[in-house]
Design a protein around this motif. Structure first.
Motif, PDB file in Angstrom:
ATOM      1  N   PHE A  48      -9.785   0.118  -2.975  1.00 56.52           N
ATOM      2  CA  PHE A  48      -9.587   0.561  -4.353  1.00 56.52           C
ATOM      3  C   PHE A  48      -8.167   0.152  -4.756  1.00 56.52           C
ATOM      4  CE2 PHE A  48     -12.669   3.241  -2.274  1.00 56.52           C
ATOM      5  CZ  PHE A  48     -13.685   3.408  -3.211  1.00 56.52           C
ATOM      6  N   ALA A  49      -7.940  -1.137  -4.830  1.00 56.61           N
ATOM      7  CA  ALA A  49      -6.575  -1.679  -4.865  1.00 56.61           C
ATOM      8  C   ALA A  49      -5.851  -1.470  -6.180  1.00 56.61           C
ATOM      9  CB  ALA A  49      -6.601  -3.170  -4.512  1.00 56.61           C
ATOM     10  N   GLY A  50      -6.576  -1.422  -7.296  1.00 57.16           N
ATOM     11  CA  GLY A  50      -5.901  -1.339  -8.583  1.00 57.16           C
ATOM     12  C   GLY A  50      -5.312  -2.686  -8.978  1.00 57.16           C
ATOM     13  N   PRO A  51      -4.562  -2.737 -10.059  1.00 59.06           N
ATOM     14  CA  PRO A  51      -4.035  -4.012 -10.561  1.00 59.06           C
ATOM     15  C   PRO A  51      -2.787  -4.518  -9.852  1.00 59.06           C
ATOM     16  CG  PRO A  51      -3.397  -2.239 -12.020  1.00 59.06           C
ATOM     17  CD  PRO A  51      -4.304  -1.626 -10.994  1.00 59.06           C
ATOM     18  N   GLY A  52      -2.180  -3.695  -8.993  1.00 54.09           N
ATOM     19  CA  GLY A  52      -0.980  -4.135  -8.277  1.00 54.09           C
ATOM     20  C   GLY A  52       0.286  -3.428  -8.701  1.00 54.09           C
ATOM     21  N   TYR A  53       0.386  -3.097  -9.983  1.00 55.40           N
ATOM     22  CA  TYR A  53       1.563  -2.389 -10.523  1.00 55.40           C
ATOM     23  C   TYR A  53       1.093  -1.356 -11.530  1.00 55.40           C
ATOM     24  CZ  TYR A  53       4.246  -6.451  -8.794  1.00 55.40           C
ATOM     25  OH  TYR A  53       4.795  -7.442  -8.022  1.00 55.40           O
ATOM     26  N   ASP A  54       1.956  -0.354 -11.798  1.00 54.49           N
ATOM     27  CA  ASP A  54       1.639   0.564 -12.888  1.00 54.49           C
ATOM     28  C   ASP A  54       2.247   0.033 -14.177  1.00 54.49           C
ATOM     29  OD1 ASP A  54       4.354   1.138 -12.850  1.00 54.49           O
ATOM     30  OD2 ASP A  54       4.116   3.301 -12.578  1.00 54.49           O
ATOM     31  N   LEU A  55       2.251   0.842 -15.215  1.00 62.41           N
ATOM     32  CA  LEU A  55       2.724   0.384 -16.525  1.00 62.41           C
ATOM     33  C   LEU A  55       4.217   0.088 -16.542  1.00 62.41           C
ATOM     34  CD1 LEU A  55       0.730   2.700 -18.971  1.00 62.41           C
ATOM     35  CD2 LEU A  55       0.241   0.350 -18.310  1.00 62.41           C
ATOM     36  N   GLU A  56       4.946   0.639 -15.569  1.00 65.28           N
ATOM     37  CA  GLU A  56       6.394   0.403 -15.517  1.00 65.28           C
ATOM     38  C   GLU A  56       6.756  -0.549 -14.367  1.00 65.28           C
ATOM     39  OE1 GLU A  56       8.128   4.303 -15.309  1.00 65.28           O
ATOM     40  OE2 GLU A  56       7.797   4.699 -17.450  1.00 65.28           O
ATOM     41  N   ASN A  57       5.764  -1.306 -13.911  1.00 62.40           N
ATOM     42  CA  ASN A  57       5.950  -2.291 -12.835  1.00 62.40           C
ATOM     43  C   ASN A  57       6.345  -1.683 -11.496  1.00 62.40           C
ATOM     44  OD1 ASN A  57       5.202  -4.719 -14.103  1.00 62.40           O
ATOM     45  ND2 ASN A  57       7.200  -4.879 -15.104  1.00 62.40           N
ATOM     46  N   VAL A  58       5.985  -0.420 -11.272  1.00 63.46           N
ATOM     47  CA  VAL A  58       6.150   0.180  -9.950  1.00 63.46           C
ATOM     48  C   VAL A  58       5.003  -0.325  -9.074  1.00 63.46           C
ATOM     49  CG1 VAL A  58       6.196   2.330  -8.628  1.00 63.46           C
ATOM     50  CG2 VAL A  58       7.293   2.212 -10.885  1.00 63.46           C
ATOM     51  N   PRO A  59       5.289  -0.870  -7.897  1.00 61.11           N
ATOM     52  CA  PRO A  59       4.241  -1.471  -7.070  1.00 61.11           C
ATOM     53  C   PRO A  59       3.189  -0.466  -6.619  1.00 61.11           C
ATOM     54  CG  PRO A  59       6.410  -2.163  -6.317  1.00 61.11           C
ATOM     55  CD  PRO A  59       6.627  -1.059  -7.301  1.00 61.11           C
ATOM     56  N   GLY A  60       1.924  -0.902  -6.688  1.00 64.86           N
ATOM     57  CA  GLY A  60       0.831  -0.139  -6.119  1.00 64.86           C
ATOM     58  C   GLY A  60       0.596  -0.572  -4.686  1.00 64.86           C
ATOM     59  N   SER A  61      -0.487  -0.112  -4.091  1.00 67.82           N
ATOM     60  CA  SER A  61      -0.720  -0.350  -2.664  1.00 67.82           C
ATOM     61  C   SER A  61      -0.814  -1.827  -2.278  1.00 67.82           C
ATOM     62  CB  SER A  61      -1.963   0.408  -2.192  1.00 67.82           C
ATOM     63  OG  SER A  61      -3.079   0.118  -2.994  1.00 67.82           O
ATOM     64  N   PRO A  62      -1.493  -2.708  -3.030  1.00 71.60           N
ATOM     65  CA  PRO A  62      -1.575  -4.105  -2.574  1.00 71.60           C
ATOM     66  C   PRO A  62      -0.224  -4.815  -2.535  1.00 71.60           C
ATOM     67  CG  PRO A  62      -2.520  -3.873  -4.763  1.00 71.60           C
ATOM     68  CD  PRO A  62      -2.295  -2.489  -4.248  1.00 71.60           C
ATOM     69  N   ILE A  63       0.613  -4.567  -3.525  1.00 73.06           N
ATOM     70  CA  ILE A  63       1.941  -5.182  -3.540  1.00 73.06           C
ATOM     71  C   ILE A  63       2.805  -4.596  -2.429  1.00 73.06           C
ATOM     72  CG2 ILE A  63       4.059  -5.543  -4.872  1.00 73.06           C
ATOM     73  CD1 ILE A  63       1.671  -7.195  -5.833  1.00 73.06           C
ATOM     74  N   ARG A  64       2.671  -3.312  -2.180  1.00 72.86           N
ATOM     75  CA  ARG A  64       3.436  -2.684  -1.091  1.00 72.86           C
ATOM     76  C   ARG A  64       3.006  -3.245   0.262  1.00 72.86           C
ATOM     77  NH1 ARG A  64       5.929   2.598  -2.601  1.00 72.86           N
ATOM     78  NH2 ARG A  64       5.807   2.694  -4.873  1.00 72.86           N
ATOM     79  N   ILE A  65       1.738  -3.542   0.425  1.00 71.87           N
ATOM     80  CA  ILE A  65       1.275  -4.171   1.667  1.00 71.87           C
ATOM     81  C   ILE A  65       1.930  -5.539   1.836  1.00 71.87           C
ATOM     82  CG2 ILE A  65      -0.733  -5.215   2.794  1.00 71.87           C
ATOM     83  CD1 ILE A  65      -2.412  -2.929   1.523  1.00 71.87           C
ATOM     84  N   LEU A  66       1.958  -6.312   0.771  1.00 70.99           N
ATOM     85  CA  LEU A  66       2.595  -7.631   0.826  1.00 70.99           C
ATOM     86  C   LEU A  66       4.085  -7.514   1.118  1.00 70.99           C
ATOM     87  CD1 LEU A  66       0.755  -9.339  -2.179  1.00 70.99           C
ATOM     88  CD2 LEU A  66       0.588  -9.995   0.230  1.00 70.99           C
ATOM     89  N   GLN A  67       4.733  -6.494   0.550  1.00 71.77           N
ATOM     90  CA  GLN A  67       6.151  -6.292   0.828  1.00 71.77           C
ATOM     91  C   GLN A  67       6.376  -5.965   2.301  1.00 71.77           C
ATOM     92  OE1 GLN A  67       6.928  -3.216  -2.087  1.00 71.77           O
ATOM     93  NE2 GLN A  67       7.786  -4.667  -3.562  1.00 71.77           N
TER      94      GLN A  67
END
Length: 372
Positions: A48-67
């Motif tokens: 349930f990855a979501g788009p990657g960021y929220d409306l304020e560009n805070v990273p969601g789970s997929p971007i955090r995994i990449l980080q």
């Protein structure tokens, strides 16, 4: 029952707490398997990855995994380990899958910024319902060391069908995020009864803030008697609602990592982002009842009694009991050292050896001898 759109507004503090636990666990999980010479490929699934960021560009789970992966470039390249990511985002009631498009675009943009990713990283994107995708990917999950995120924001995917499939896997760790308080509102409906058989009377009698603990205990009761799967909760409060993370693994190294992360998030209780047992108030003396014991104090009192009554006789027994109670090794270590200072017990060596490395990596056995 419709679900709330998590990404229609900035992440709140509860969502950030959840994401930090997800990220911290990935941070610890990745090098554990990469550093094993026989492991040539690891897989991480975000269903349930979501788009990657929220409306304020805070990273969601997929971007955090990449980080997390980017911070371990050195060891991944030196070990020549392949890292395969499986990111799924699906909105069943929408014809246009904007979140899925954003997920793919945001992750691909991140990947292009790190040239070395091309040597070992592959991302598989899915735009499918979890009910079918989970079983489709089970053979891969079963074949390789795998980390699963199930950030469903509901409850139906903690049903026994899914849990028993996960119970059979050997090298898979998973973190569920569920809306625990939904059981209070809808637990007696047929839809919820199919997910988890909780007696409505139990729900009425349970303190609202403890509902996630009740769910964990119910899930544990559905496992086979000889199951090695260990489940641990972390409760998250968001306004008036109670949510929670369910962590599961068969590996004690994984248990050790998760409990360390949980206690680092909250050193008072290690299982919630708030003072779930009102332990802060227990530091003061109650006029009528005396001093009430905190979660750590209750554990240490019980642990001490088990040692003095010769139920726990060595460092391995001590560590396994500590894990089973949802505590970290230092809470037990303090007790054993105190008992030695008080000349109630003795053991060979400078330390009692109650930690994962001594017990499971070096197989050091330290016996506790009661002084008569």
């Amino acid at each position: 029952m419709s679900s709330k759109d998590l990404h229609s507004e900035p992440f709140d503090s509860g969502t950030i707490a959840k994401l930090e636990i997800f990220e911290n666990y990935a941070e610890a999980w990745i090098p554990t398997f990469v550093m094993q010479d026989h492991v040539k490929e690891i897989h991480i699934f975000d269903f349930f990855a979501g788009p990657g960021y929220d409306l304020e560009n805070v990273p969601g789970s997929p971007i955090r995994i990449l980080q997390c992966i980017s911070r371990h470039l050195g060891i991944i390249l030196s070990q020549k380990t392949k890292v395969i990511l499986h990111f799924n985002e699906y909105e069943p009631e929408k014809k246009k899958q904007h979140k899925f498009d954003a997920l793919r675009n945001n992750c691909n943009e991140f990947v292009t910024q790190i040239d070395k990713f091309k040597y070992f990283l592959k991302i598989n994107y899915y735009n499918e319902a979890f009910e079918s995708l989970f079983f489709k990917l089970l053979p891969i999950i079963n074949k390789y060391p795998a980390l699963l995120y199930l950030d469903q924001y509901g409850v139906k995917f903690i049903a026994q069908d899914y849990l028993l499939e996960l119970e059979q896997l050997r090298t898979t760790d998973f973190l569920y995020f569920v809306s625990s308080s939904s059981f209070v509102r809808y637990g007696s409906t047929p839809e919820f009864m199919k997910v988890l058989l909780i007696n409505p009377q139990e729900l009425e009698q349970e303190n609202y803030k403890n509902i996630h603990r009740l769910i964990i205990n119910k899930l544990r009761s559905t496992l086979p008697i000889n199951s090695e799967l260990k489940l641990f909760p972390f409760t998250i409060k968001k306004n008036s609602n109670i949510y929670g993370i369910i962590f599961g693994s068969k590996n004690y190294a994984a248990v050790d990592k998760f409990l360390r992360i949980a206690w680092s998030m909250n050193s008072i209780n290690g299982e919630a982002d708030f003072d779930i047992d009102d332990d802060k108030s227990k530091f003061q003396l109650d006029i009528f009842e005396g001093k009430k014991k905190t979660k750590i104090e209750r554990f240490q009192e019980d642990f001490e009694s088990l040692i003095l009554n010769k139920v726990i006789t060595n460092n391995k027994d001590a560590l396994l009991y500590t894990y089973s109670c949802g505590h970290i090794h230092s809470h037990a270590d303090q007790v054993v050292r105190k008992l030695k200072r008080e000349s109630k017990i003795d053991y060979i060596g400078r330390t009692p050896g109650i930690n994962y490395v001594n017990v499971f990596r070096y197989h050091i056995n330290i016996a506790f001898k009661i002084k008569e």
